[in-house]
Design an enzyme around this catalytic site. Structure first.
Site, PDB file in Angstrom:
ATOM      1  N   GLU A 179      59.433  43.282  42.888  1.00 30.78           N
ATOM      2  CA  GLU A 179      60.394  43.501  41.820  1.00 30.78           C
ATOM      3  C   GLU A 179      61.003  44.905  41.880  1.00 30.78           C
ATOM      4  O   GLU A 179      60.283  45.905  41.939  1.00 30.78           O
ATOM      5  CB  GLU A 179      59.711  43.259  40.471  1.00 30.78           C
ATOM      6  N   THR A 227      66.856  38.677  40.375  1.00 32.50           N
ATOM      7  CA  THR A 227      65.776  38.097  41.177  1.00 32.50           C
ATOM      8  C   THR A 227      66.156  36.703  41.685  1.00 32.50           C
ATOM      9  O   THR A 227      65.914  36.367  42.843  1.00 32.50           O
ATOM     10  CB  THR A 227      64.470  37.958  40.364  1.00 32.50           C
ATOM     11  N   HIS A 259      59.460  46.202  36.603  1.00 30.60           N
ATOM     12  CA  HIS A 259      60.738  45.732  36.072  1.00 30.60           C
ATOM     13  C   HIS A 259      61.189  46.682  34.978  1.00 30.60           C
ATOM     14  O   HIS A 259      60.368  47.202  34.229  1.00 30.60           O
ATOM     15  CB  HIS A 259      60.561  44.318  35.500  1.00 30.60           C
ATOM     16  N   ASP A 286      63.512  42.881  45.812  1.00 33.41           N
ATOM     17  CA  ASP A 286      64.495  41.855  45.428  1.00 33.41           C
ATOM     18  C   ASP A 286      65.884  42.424  45.144  1.00 33.41           C
ATOM     19  O   ASP A 286      66.888  41.809  45.479  1.00 33.41           O
ATOM     20  CB  ASP A 286      63.983  40.969  44.270  1.00 33.41           C
ATOM     21  N   HIS A 287      65.946  43.611  44.530  1.00 34.25           N
ATOM     22  CA  HIS A 287      67.236  44.229  44.193  1.00 34.25           C
ATOM     23  C   HIS A 287      66.965  45.635  43.704  1.00 34.25           C
ATOM     24  O   HIS A 287      65.813  46.036  43.595  1.00 34.25           O
ATOM     25  CB  HIS A 287      67.975  43.414  43.131  1.00 34.25           C
TER      26      HIS A 287
HETATM   27  C1  GP9 Z   1      61.747  37.222  35.740  1.00 36.45           C
HETATM   28  C2  GP9 Z   1      61.760  38.157  36.871  1.00 36.45           C
HETATM   29  C3  GP9 Z   1      62.685  39.310  36.628  1.00 36.45           C
HETATM   30  O1  GP9 Z   1      61.065  36.057  35.938  1.00 36.45           O
HETATM   31  O2  GP9 Z   1      61.996  37.501  38.048  1.00 36.45           O
HETATM   32  O3  GP9 Z   1      64.003  38.921  36.643  1.00 36.45           O
HETATM   33  P1  GP9 Z   1      65.203  39.919  36.927  1.00 36.45           P
HETATM   34  O4  GP9 Z   1      65.635  40.494  35.605  1.00 36.45           O
HETATM   35  O5  GP9 Z   1      64.733  40.973  37.862  1.00 36.45           O
HETATM   36  O6  GP9 Z   1      66.243  39.064  37.525  1.00 36.45           O
HETATM   37 MN    MN Z   2      63.981  41.221  39.804  1.00 33.93          MN
END
Ligand code: GP9
Ligand code: MN
Length: 631
Positions: free
Chosen positions: A252, A294, A412, A471-472
Site C-alpha cells: 500500500e 489500489t 494508507h 500500488d501507487h
Molecule cells: C482498500 C485499500 C486501499 O481496500 O485497497 O484503497 P486505496 O484508497 O489505496 O485505493
Molecule cells: Mn492503495
C-alpha cells in the site's frame, strides 16, 4: 370542502415517518460504520433530506392524486429498502444494477430468499400502513392545493437541502462521485436512493459505449498490440518459475523514494533493502493508476490494460469480458486467491474478482479483527500476514500451484500507527502526512519481513516466487514543500513524475539478484509473470512487455498522458532530460528542433495507446475476440 384541513399535510407526515425508518435501517440493519461526528451528522440528515424530496414532489399534483402519489411512493420506497435488506442479509452489500442482471447472483439469492425474510420484517412496512390508513380515513383533508409560491419555496428548499447534503458528503469524502468508492460510502453519504440513481447513471453510460461497439475496432488495436508488445519474452527467464506458487504482495502506497534511503540517519526499509540484494529489482518502475487507486493497480496487473481516466474500472466495467491473469493461469492449473482484510465490496472487489476468475477471496470476514489489532483502515499488516498463514498452508497442501495476492493496508493515508508499533521517530516537516509516512512504511517493511519468516517456517517459501509491488503514490503533490525538504531538491513537474516510481521486486528463492534500470511499469507485470511461469501468452492482447526481455517497449505511459522513456520525461506539455531533470526548451512538435522534438513521436504513440485501451474497456471489445483458450 377544505374546511377541516389538518395542521400537517400528509406529505410531511410521510417524509418524517419514512425518513425515520430509513435512518433506523441504516443504523441498525445495514449497521453502517461511522468514524466521526461529520459522518454521523450526514447519516442523520440524509434520510430526511431524501424523504422530503421524494414526498414534496406530490404537491405538484391535484389533491386526490397527491394521496395516490404519497401512498405509492411510500410503498415503492419501502420495497426498495426491503429488497436491499434481504440482499444485504445474504451478501452484506447493496444491490447494483449489473448485479441484478447477473444470473448467478440472482439465482443464489432466489433459492434462499425465503430463508432471508424474517417475521418482524412486517414492521418495516409500519409507516406504509400508517400513511395508507390516514389517507383512507382523512382523504383530501390531508392534502391541499398549494399555491405557486408555496410550491416554488418547497422545491427550492428541498434542492438546497440536497445540495447541502452532497456538499458535506464531498467534504467528508473528496471526489466521492468520480472515484466511485465503496458502495457503503455512497449509501452512507448520499443515501440509498441517490445511490441507486447514481448506479443507474453509471450503468447506462457504460452500456451506451458498449452498444456502439461492434468489434471492428479491434482489428486495428490488436494489430497494434501484437506489433508493439514482444510476445516472445526473455528466453533466459522463460519458465524459470514453472509450476511454482506465485505470492504477489501489493504494498500500500509504497513509493520508491524510501527504498535504500534514510530518514533521521536510519534506513526506512531495512528489510526490503536487503531483499532487493537477492532479488530482481526494477528501480525505474512506475505506477500507472488513476482515480481507482489500489483497484487500478490490481486491474493493470491483472489485465495489462490501462485503467480508466475517470472512476474505477472495477466499478464501471466490472462485467466486461477480460482475458485476465487469474483466468490464464487458471487454465494452466493454478488456483488463484486474494487476501485483503477489508470489506469485500470495497472497490467492488467481490464482483470484479469473480469476473476476473479468482477462485477465492479472503476478505475481512476471514480474519479476526479486533480493536487491539486494528489501526486506521482496519487489521494491521502484521496480524494480517500472520492470520493469513493458516489459509496459505491449506492452499499449499491442497491447491498447488497457487497464485495468492496479498494487499496490505496499514501504510494508507493518513498513515496512522499505534504508539507501540512505531519503531522509528516521525520526520520533522510541515507535513504531518509525510512525517508519519516513514513510520508506517517502516511498519509495513517489518510486516513483510515477518511474512517472509512465516513463509520460511511453514515451508511455503521454497515452492514459491514472491513478487512485491507498490500500488501507487502515498504522498501527493500537496506535500511538495515537505517532500522537497526531504529530498533536498526542488519539487518540479519533472520530480513529480519521478516520484511516481514504486518498487517492483521479483524474488525467486535460490536465484541471485540483479537491479534493472530500464523504464518499466505496472502494465508489464502480467506478461512478465506469464513468461516466468512458462505460460505461452502469444494469444494474449496486452499493452505490456516482459520486463526481462531486451526487446521491449522503451517508454512507460502514465494514465494522464505523461510518459517516461530511457532518456526523457514528458509531462504537462513539457519535455525534460531524464538524467539532469532540465527542461528542454523549444517546440516539441516541430521536427526542425531536434532536441525539443525528442518527446514528439512518443507523445503521439502514448495517446494512441491510452485511447486504444479505453476503447477496449469502454466498448467491452474483448467479447468479440477469441483468445483460443476459453474452456
Ligand atoms: C482498500 C485499500 C486501499 O481496500 O485497497 O484503497 P486505496 O484508497 O489505496 O485505493
Ligand atoms: Mn492503495
Amino acid at each position: 370542502m377544505n374546511m377541516k384541513k389538518l395542521h400537517m399535510p400528509l406529505y410531511i407526515i410521510a417524509a418524517l415517518l419514512f425518513g425515520l425508518k430509513t435512518y433506523i435501517i441504516y443504523r441498525f440493519i445495514f449497521d453502517i460504520t461511522l468514524e466521526n461526528t461529520m459522518q454521523e451528522f450526514i447519516l442523520i440528515i440524509n434520510p430526511f433530506v431524501t424523504a422530503f424530496f421524494i414526498f414534496v414532489l406530490s404537491i405538484f399534483f391535484n389533491e386526490r392524486r397527491q394521496l395516490k402519489y404519497i401512498k405509492y411512493a411510500m410503498l415503492l420506497g419501502s420495497l426498495i429498502l426491503f429488497f436491499n435488506i434481504v440482499f444485504f442479509r445474504n451478501f452484506s452489500d447493496f444491490i447494483t444494477i449489473p448485479l441484478l442482471f447477473q444470473g448467478s447472483n440472482a439465482a443464489d439469492l432466489g433459492s434462499s430468499v425465503l430463508g432471508l425474510i424474517e417475521g418482524w420484517d412486517i414492521a418495516l412496512f409500519l409507516d406504509v400502513a400508517i400513511v395508507w390508513i390516514l389517507a383512507r380515513k382523512y382523504g383530501t383533508t390531508l392534502t391541499s392545493s398549494f399555491s405557486k409560491r408555496y410550491k416554488r419555496l418547497a422545491i427550492v428548499l428541498s434542492l438546497l437541502m440536497m445540495a447541502g447534503n452532497f456538499t458535506l458528503a464531498e467534504i467528508e469524502r473528496p471526489q466521492l462521485f468520480q472515484r466511485t468508492f465503496d458502495r457503503e460510502y455512497l449509501v452512507k453519504n448520499i443515501g440509498i436512493f441517490n445511490y441507486h440513481i447514481y448506479d443507474a447513471i453509471l450503468h447506462s453510460k457504460s452500456k451506451a459505449q458498449r452498444v456502439f461497439a461492434d468489434g471492428n475496432e479491434l482489428t486495428e488495436i490488436s494489430d497494434y498490440m501484437k506489433e508493439e508488445t514482444t510476445t516472445s519474452g526473455s528466453e533466459e527467464m522463460e519458465g524459470i518459475a514453472k509450476g511454482k506458487n506465485v505470492i504477489f504482495v501489493s504494498l500500500e502506497s509504497l513509493q520508491s523514494f524510501v527504498i535504500n534511503n534514510k530518514m533521521n540517519g536510519e534506513e526506512v526499509t531495512p528489510f526490503l533493502n536487503d531483499l532487493i540484494g537477492d532479488s530482481y529489482y526494477f528501480e525505474n518502475f512506475y505506477h500507472q493508476t488513476e482515480q481507482g487507486k489500489t483497484s487500478d493497480s490490481e486491474f493493470i496487473v491483472e489485465n495489462s490494460l490501462y485503467p480508466s481516466p475517470r472512476g474505477a474500472v472495477y466499478f464501471t466495467h466490472s462485467s466486461n469480458d477480460f482475458h485476465s491473469l487469474p483466468e490464464i493461469i487458471g487454465n494452466n492449473g493454478y488456483y488463484s486467491t486474494v487476501f485483503h482484510s477489508n470489506n469485500k465490496s470495497f472497490w467492488n472487489r467481490d464482483v470484479m474478482y469473480d469476473n476476473l476468475g479468482y477462485d477465492h477471496f479472503y476478505s475481512e470476514t476471514a480474519f479476526e479483527v479486533t480493536e487491539e489489532n486494528s489501526v486506521g483502515w482496519g487489521l494491521k499488516d502484521k496480524p494480517f500476514f500472520k492470520q493469513s498463514m493458516k489459509y496459505l498452508q491449506q492452499l499449499n497442501q491442497k491447491e498447488q500451484p497457487f497464485y495468492a495476492k496479498f494487499i496490505t493496508l496499514t501504510n494508507h493515508y493518513p498513515f496512522e500507527l499505534s504508539e507501540e508499533d512505531a519503531t522509528i521517530d516521525p520526520y520533522d516537516s510541515n507535513s504531518n502526512t509525510l512525517n508519519h509516512y516513514f513510520q508506517t512504511v517502516r511498519y509495513m517493511d517489518e510486516a513483510v519481513e515477518e511474512f517472509f519468516n512465516h513463509l520460511k517456517e511453514t515451508g511455503v517459501y521454497e515452492d514459491s516466487i514472491i513478487i512485491l509491488m507498490g500500488d501507487h503514490y502515498g504522498i501527493s503533490d500537496f506535500h511538495k514543500k515537505a517532500m522537497s525538504q526531504y529530498l533536498d531538491k526542488e519539487y518540479t513537474d519533472f520530480q513529480h513524475v519521478q516520484l511516481q516510481r514504486v518498487p517492483f521486486i521479483v524474488h525467486i528463492p535460490g536465484e541471485e539478484g540483479k537491479t534493472f534500470s530500464k523504464v518499466a511499469g505496472q502494465i508489464d507485470v502480467k506478461p512478465t509473470i506469464l513468461n516466468l511461469l512458462g505460460i505461452d501468452d502469444s494469444n494474449d492482447l496486452s499493452f505490456g512487455t516482459d520486463l526481462f526481455s531486451d526487446d521491449r517497449k522503451d517508454y512507460v505511459a502514465l494514465r494522464d498522458g505523461s510518459f517516461i522513456t530511457d532518456d526523457y520525461v514528458y509531462t504537462k506539455d513539457q519535455c525534460y532530460n531524464k538524467d539532469t531533470g532540465e527542461l528542454i526548451e523549444g517546440n516539441i512538435e516541430s521536427s526542425d528542433d531536434e532536441e525539443a522534438s525528442a518527446c514528439g513521436p512518443y507523445m503521439e504513440q502514448v495517446n494512441k495507446e491510452l485511447n486504444y485501451s479505453d476503447q477496449i474497456v469502454f466498448g467491452d471489445l474483448f467479447r468479440f475476440y477469441d483468445f483460443g483458450d476459453e474452456e
